[in-house]
Design an enzyme around this catalytic site. Structure first.
Site, short mmCIF file in Angstrom:
data_model
loop_
_atom_site.label_atom_id
_atom_site.label_comp_id
_atom_site.label_asym_id
_atom_site.label_seq_id
_atom_site.Cartn_x
_atom_site.Cartn_y
_atom_site.Cartn_z
N SER A 180 0.84 -1.18 0.01
CA SER A 180 0.08 -0.08 -0.23
C SER A 180 0.91 1.14 -0.03
O SER A 180 1.92 1.43 0.45
CB SER A 180 -0.89 0.11 1.28
OG SER A 180 -1.32 1.30 1.22
N LYS B 262 -4.57 -6.83 3.15
CA LYS B 262 -4.40 -5.42 2.33
C LYS B 262 -5.87 -5.11 1.67
O LYS B 262 -6.23 -3.91 1.61
CB LYS B 262 -3.48 -5.78 0.97
CG LYS B 262 -3.65 -4.86 -0.11
CD LYS B 262 -2.97 -3.54 0.30
CE LYS B 262 -3.12 -2.21 -0.50
NZ LYS B 262 -3.44 -2.46 -1.80
N HIS C 48 -7.55 -3.24 4.44
CA HIS C 48 -6.94 -2.11 4.63
C HIS C 48 -7.89 -1.31 3.76
O HIS C 48 -8.19 -0.16 3.91
CB HIS C 48 -5.48 -2.31 4.38
CG HIS C 48 -4.87 -0.83 3.84
ND1 HIS C 48 -5.00 -0.27 2.70
CD2 HIS C 48 -4.26 -0.02 4.70
CE1 HIS C 48 -4.26 0.78 2.49
NE2 HIS C 48 -3.93 1.13 3.82
N ASN C 49 -7.91 -1.44 2.42
CA ASN C 49 -8.39 -0.81 1.34
C ASN C 49 -10.05 -0.51 1.61
O ASN C 49 -10.69 0.56 1.45
CB ASN C 49 -8.64 -1.39 0.02
CG ASN C 49 -7.10 -1.36 -0.60
OD1 ASN C 49 -6.27 -1.28 0.21
ND2 ASN C 49 -7.08 -1.24 -1.80
N GLU D 34 -10.14 2.05 4.20
CA GLU D 34 -9.86 3.44 3.72
C GLU D 34 -11.16 3.99 2.83
O GLU D 34 -11.33 5.13 3.16
CB GLU D 34 -8.82 3.05 2.62
CG GLU D 34 -8.54 4.14 1.56
CD GLU D 34 -7.51 3.72 0.54
OE1 GLU D 34 -6.51 2.86 0.70
OE2 GLU D 34 -7.87 3.91 -0.74
P1 NBP Z 1 -1.14 -2.33 -14.04
O1 NBP Z 1 -2.12 -2.67 -13.14
O2 NBP Z 1 -1.60 -0.92 -14.92
O3 NBP Z 1 -0.50 -3.32 -15.14
C1 NBP Z 1 0.37 -2.92 -15.83
C2 NBP Z 1 1.49 -3.78 -16.04
O4 NBP Z 1 0.93 -5.23 -16.27
C3 NBP Z 1 2.21 -3.76 -17.32
O5 NBP Z 1 3.63 -4.00 -16.57
C4 NBP Z 1 1.91 -4.50 -18.24
O6 NBP Z 1 3.06 -5.11 -19.20
C5 NBP Z 1 1.61 -5.84 -17.39
N1 NBP Z 1 0.82 -7.12 -18.04
C6 NBP Z 1 -0.45 -6.82 -18.39
BR1 NBP Z 1 -1.63 -5.62 -18.29
N2 NBP Z 1 -0.96 -8.02 -19.02
C7 NBP Z 1 0.07 -8.76 -18.86
C8 NBP Z 1 0.39 -9.96 -19.63
N3 NBP Z 1 -0.71 -10.62 -20.04
N4 NBP Z 1 1.61 -10.56 -19.38
C9 NBP Z 1 2.32 -9.81 -18.74
N5 NBP Z 1 2.30 -8.52 -18.44
C10 NBP Z 1 1.05 -7.94 -18.60
O7 NBP Z 1 0.30 -1.71 -13.26
P2 NBP Z 1 0.36 -0.87 -11.92
O8 NBP Z 1 -0.59 0.31 -12.01
O9 NBP Z 1 1.81 -0.70 -11.99
O10 NBP Z 1 0.13 -1.88 -10.93
C11 NBP Z 1 0.50 -3.10 -10.49
C12 NBP Z 1 -0.09 -3.87 -9.62
O11 NBP Z 1 -0.10 -3.08 -8.33
C13 NBP Z 1 -1.57 -4.14 -9.81
O12 NBP Z 1 -1.79 -5.37 -9.44
C14 NBP Z 1 -2.09 -3.22 -8.93
O13 NBP Z 1 -3.39 -3.39 -8.48
C15 NBP Z 1 -1.23 -2.91 -7.95
N6 NBP Z 1 -1.47 -1.37 -7.45
C16 NBP Z 1 -1.08 -1.03 -6.19
C17 NBP Z 1 -1.34 0.26 -5.93
C18 NBP Z 1 -1.15 0.44 -4.47
O14 NBP Z 1 -1.20 1.71 -4.04
N7 NBP Z 1 -0.59 -0.42 -3.73
C19 NBP Z 1 -1.46 1.15 -6.77
C20 NBP Z 1 -1.73 1.07 -8.02
C21 NBP Z 1 -1.60 -0.39 -8.25
P3 NBP Z 1 2.78 -4.14 -20.52
O15 NBP Z 1 3.87 -3.10 -20.33
O16 NBP Z 1 3.49 -5.13 -21.51
O17 NBP Z 1 1.58 -3.68 -20.89
#
Ligand code: NBP
Length: 493
Positions: A128, A182, A185-186, A189
């Site tokens: 998070s 997690k 937590h959300n 939130e």
């Molecule tokens: P995204 O959730 O937008 O996912 C994009 C990534 O997934 C890119 O690297 C993309 O590769 C890859 N991808 C996809 Br889409 N389909 C794929 C496949 N079939 N094979 C391989 N790679 C694939 O990225 P993010 O916003 O950085 O979030 C990453 C994770 O973290 C998610 O699970 C999200 O829920 C979580 N998250 C958490 C928070 C937080 O506050 N903790 C915030 C945001 C996200 P590409 O570049 O080749 O398209």
């Protein structure tokens, strides 16, 4: 092979997490399905640490020292399965595969079992703190086996944020425990944000004050018991002007329909299965859904009457300083009432969230320490708040605390505010300004503290129409009335 750890999935979160790891001195292998992201990361930030870029999954796996540790940071759901399916055949027994995305804990449990059969340790890790947290220090909720944690734990503790010298990362429990926590937590939130929004709405319409003036109220609250990241950023949002017309408050030009990515909904769905009343989270999810029911809202406006005398303030272009439903002379005490109501409702929302963590832990045999969860939420994450220290202390003093609400500190805090809380709920009802978070929290509080509940009648009804039986207050066993006959009582067990 030279890399100590690898990150695959280099969108916003993965890229910042990889930089965070490399900045802490780990040789970090980086990989992304689309190679340009890998090149961009190394090109832009290669100087921050030692990165080992890989063009293919084979190259990526080959670059890692054995046993390997790989963090997957791709979109949750099918993309995560696709990446696991691609990597698993390339891995060896003893390797550790980590999912740092927002997976549903049930998916994590399924993946853990499937990978365990192949000798691979699968760790579902909740992270998070968003983009900035990933880079500068998130709050981390690692699940998975003790064995996986022994290797992974120190790395996560290094990259997590520190509060008072304690890293905001601790082993939550096996398989899906980290992603479960997690998720809760959300959910909390969601509840927290809903309560803040209700406080704002009541103050705005109760006092007729401008958002800018209300920003000062939230700033002052941020130096007391309510001190938290969400209160701090509430002041920032309220202070902001519309960039295209700065004298107009930004909050007045934002469309009033809240969106959701789904973790709040997951929390409520899971709570229904566990039978845990997380009414604060549910109200928040439903309030967002209602806000998004644009057509219904339009249809209801002008058709459904409300109390007559509530002045309209705050609509774009509306009158400011027109005064609200609270007399100007009582403004200060109304602000204090709303503050007390917000705090009490927040305590209820957290109490419910911690109940749910306990229920999930029992259901899945995770052995989660609730106090440790409060400890790792003190920094890095969206719900970071001063009051988490109080929650940590409460569970430290009494690990089997039946409810946070009965801890002496919280019981005292809510008792001190309960009259104000009731006044605010009455005001909201009388003025027609919905406060579902405040009022349902109060109903939960009253439901919890009352000696006799209305459920006695519910049980009577169930016995009449369905012969579902009831228990008696004065002797053990289950009983049934012969409702269609002579009204005699028979005992079953
Ligand atoms: P995204 O959730 O937008 O996912 C994009 C990534 O997934 C890119 O690297 C993309 O590769 C890859 N991808 C996809 Br889409 N389909 C794929 C496949 N079939 N094979 C391989 N790679 C694939 O990225 P993010 O916003 O950085 O979030 C990453 C994770 O973290 C998610 O699970 C999200 O829920 C979580 N998250 C958490 C928070 C937080 O506050 N903790 C915030 C945001 C996200 P590409 O570049 O080749 O398209």
């Amino acid at each position: 092979p030279t890399a100590q750890i690898g990150v695959t999935g280099l969108a916003t979160m993965g890229r910042n997490l990889a930089r965070n790891i490399a900045r802490h001195g780990y040789v970090t292998a980086v990989h992304n399905r689309t190679e340009s992201k890998t090149k961009a990361l190394v090109g832009e930030f290669g100087h921050e640490g030692t990165f080992v870029p890989a063009a293919t999954a084979e190259e990526f796996v080959a670059s890692l020292t054995v046993p390997r540790t790989i963090i997957i940071m791709v979109k949750a759901g099918a993309p995560t399965d696709a990446v696991i399916d691609e990597l698993a055949p390339l891995l060896e027994e003893g390797d550790i595969l980590v999912d740092g995305g927002n997976a549903h804990f049930a998916d994590t449990r399924r993946r853990e079992v499937a990978l365990r059969e192949r000798g691979i340790h699968f760790a579902g890790v909740g992270i998070s703190g968003g983009e900035e947290g990933a880079l500068l220090g998130p709050s981390i909720m690692p699940g998975g086996s003790e064995h996986a944690y022994a290797k992974l734990g120190p790395i996560l503790a290094d990259i997590a944020v520190d509060v008072d010298g304690t890293p905001c990362s601790t082993h939550v429990g096996p398989d899906g425990a980290g992603h479960f926590v997690k998720m809760v937590h959300n959910g909390i939130e969601y509840a927290d944000m809903q309560l803040i929004a209700e406080a704002y709405d009541l103050l705005r319409h109760g006092l007729g004050w401008t958002p800018e003036r209300l920003a000062e109220v939230f700033e002052s609250w941020n130096s007391g018991d309510l001190e938290s990241f969400l209160i701090e950023i509430t002041a920032r949002v309220l202070r902001a002007g519309d960039p295209s017309q700065p004298e107009r408050p930004l909050v007045d030009v934002i469309v009033d329909e809240a969106e959701q990515k789904g973790t709040g909904r997951w929390t409520v769905q899971t709570a229904l299965d566990l039978g845990t009343p997380v009414s604060g989270i549910a109200e928040a999810v439903f309030a967002r859904a209602l806000s998004g029911s644009a057509a219904q809202r339009r249809a209801a406006q002008g058709v459904l009457p409300g109390p007559a005398e509530v002045p309209a303030v705050g609509e774009p272009g509306g009158e400011e300083g027109a005064g609200g439903f609270v007399d100007a002379a009582d403004a200060e005490s109304f602000v204090e009432d709303v503050r007390a109501a917000l705090y009490a409702s927040k305590v209820v929302a957290y109490a419910q969230g911690f109940d749910m963590i306990r229920a999930g832990s029992v259901e899945y045999g995770w052995g989660i320490d609730p106090g440790a969860m409060a400890t790792i939420w003190r920094g890095g994450c969206i719900i970071r708040a001063r009051f988490l220290d109080r929650i940590r202390e409460a569970y430290e003093k009494q690990p089997d605390l039946p409810s946070l609400l009965v801890d002496p500190y919280f019981a005292g805090a809510v008792a001190a505010g309960q009259e104000a809380w009731r006044r605010v709920v009455v005001q909201s009802v009388q003025s027609g300004i919905p406060a579902p978070g405040f009022s349902s929290a109060l109903a939960y509080y009253d439901g919890l503290r009352r000696e006799r509940s209305s459920a006695a009648l519910v049980q009577g009804l169930r016995d009449l129409f369905g012969a579902h039986t009831y228990r008696r207050v004065d002797r053990p066993g289950s009983f049934h009335i012969d409702w269609s006959g002579d009204l005699s009582e028979s005992q079953f067990s």
